[in-house]
Design a protein around this motif. Sequence first.
Motif, PDB file in Angstrom:
ATOM      1  N   MET A 280      -9.893   6.951  91.336  1.00  0.00           N
ATOM      2  CA  MET A 280     -10.351   7.571  92.523  1.00  0.00           C
ATOM      3  C   MET A 280      -9.312   8.446  93.267  1.00  0.00           C
ATOM      4  O   MET A 280      -9.915   9.355  93.754  1.00  0.00           O
ATOM      5  N   PRO A 281      -8.047   8.351  92.683  1.00  0.00           N
ATOM      6  CA  PRO A 281      -7.036   9.376  93.732  1.00  0.00           C
ATOM      7  C   PRO A 281      -7.380  10.804  92.930  1.00  0.00           C
ATOM      8  O   PRO A 281      -7.085  11.766  93.477  1.00  0.00           O
ATOM      9  N   ASP A 282      -7.573  10.893  91.600  1.00  0.00           N
ATOM     10  CA  ASP A 282      -8.051  12.053  91.119  1.00  0.00           C
ATOM     11  C   ASP A 282      -9.160  12.714  91.555  1.00  0.00           C
ATOM     12  O   ASP A 282      -9.151  14.106  91.836  1.00  0.00           O
ATOM     13  N   ALA A 283     -10.250  11.985  92.160  1.00  0.00           N
ATOM     14  CA  ALA A 283     -11.284  12.519  92.694  1.00  0.00           C
ATOM     15  C   ALA A 283     -10.560  13.166  94.021  1.00  0.00           C
ATOM     16  O   ALA A 283     -11.080  14.407  94.331  1.00  0.00           O
ATOM     17  N   GLN A 284      -9.888  12.474  94.835  1.00  0.00           N
ATOM     18  CA  GLN A 284      -9.551  12.976  96.099  1.00  0.00           C
ATOM     19  C   GLN A 284      -8.611  14.206  96.021  1.00  0.00           C
ATOM     20  O   GLN A 284      -8.700  15.201  96.636  1.00  0.00           O
ATOM     21  N   GLU A 285      -7.865  14.124  94.900  1.00  0.00           N
ATOM     22  CA  GLU A 285      -6.770  15.210  94.527  1.00  0.00           C
ATOM     23  C   GLU A 285      -7.515  16.449  94.159  1.00  0.00           C
ATOM     24  O   GLU A 285      -7.584  17.606  94.644  1.00  0.00           O
ATOM     25  N   GLY A 286      -9.060  16.350  93.612  1.00  0.00           N
ATOM     26  CA  GLY A 286      -9.749  17.607  93.303  1.00  0.00           C
ATOM     27  C   GLY A 286     -10.436  18.015  94.555  1.00  0.00           C
ATOM     28  O   GLY A 286     -10.494  19.415  94.599  1.00  0.00           O
ATOM     29  N   LEU A 287     -10.787  17.006  95.430  1.00  0.00           N
ATOM     30  CA  LEU A 287     -11.362  17.626  96.636  1.00  0.00           C
ATOM     31  C   LEU A 287      -9.964  18.392  97.585  1.00  0.00           C
ATOM     32  O   LEU A 287     -10.738  19.236  98.032  1.00  0.00           O
ATOM     33  N   PHE A 288      -9.244  17.721  97.582  1.00  0.00           N
ATOM     34  CA  PHE A 288      -8.031  18.589  98.402  1.00  0.00           C
ATOM     35  C   PHE A 288      -7.763  19.932  97.836  1.00  0.00           C
ATOM     36  O   PHE A 288      -7.391  20.731  98.396  1.00  0.00           O
ATOM     37  N   ALA A 289      -7.812  19.968  96.537  1.00  0.00           N
ATOM     38  CA  ALA A 289      -7.463  21.292  95.925  1.00  0.00           C
ATOM     39  C   ALA A 289      -8.592  22.192  96.170  1.00  0.00           C
ATOM     40  O   ALA A 289      -8.175  23.190  96.642  1.00  0.00           O
ATOM     41  N   ALA A 290      -9.959  21.766  96.195  1.00  0.00           N
ATOM     42  CA  ALA A 290     -10.965  22.669  96.678  1.00  0.00           C
ATOM     43  C   ALA A 290     -10.685  23.030  98.064  1.00  0.00           C
ATOM     44  O   ALA A 290     -11.020  24.338  98.413  1.00  0.00           O
ATOM     45  N   VAL A 291     -10.552  22.156  98.909  1.00  0.00           N
ATOM     46  CA  VAL A 291     -10.125  22.583 100.230  1.00  0.00           C
ATOM     47  C   VAL A 291      -9.142  23.500 100.513  1.00  0.00           C
ATOM     48  O   VAL A 291      -9.213  24.811 101.157  1.00  0.00           O
ATOM     49  N   ASP A 292      -7.923  23.086  99.767  1.00  0.00           N
ATOM     50  CA  ASP A 292      -6.975  24.052  99.792  1.00  0.00           C
ATOM     51  C   ASP A 292      -7.117  25.651  99.426  1.00  0.00           C
ATOM     52  O   ASP A 292      -6.908  26.472 100.023  1.00  0.00           O
TER      53      ASP A 292
END
Length: 99
Positions: free
Chosen positions: A1-13
């Motif tokens: 799950m943390p990997d999915a969140q990191e991916g989302l954060f990277a996209a938002v950034d």
Amino acid sequence: MPDAQEGLFAAVDALLEEAAGTLPPPGERVRLREAGSLTQAQVAKALRVRRETVADWEAARKEPRPPKRAAYIRLLEGLAARHPVPEPTAAPTPPPASE
């Protein structure tokens, strides 16, 4: 799950970085660099790209990608603050035609 969140954060950034500023038109990019007495090589060295890359950005053949985009926009905004576009001088009004 943390990997999915990191991916989302990277996209938002990435979206935030794109929205942080817009690039001026190609001619203005050149005007700002030249107004600051900077060469393409100096800009390239500061941004850690090739001089040809800066030339491509200035000609709008390519667009900088994050994180270089944010740094390039910051440079251009700083130069724009120091070297605003000169205001056009009004053409003198011709005297009225004599009858």
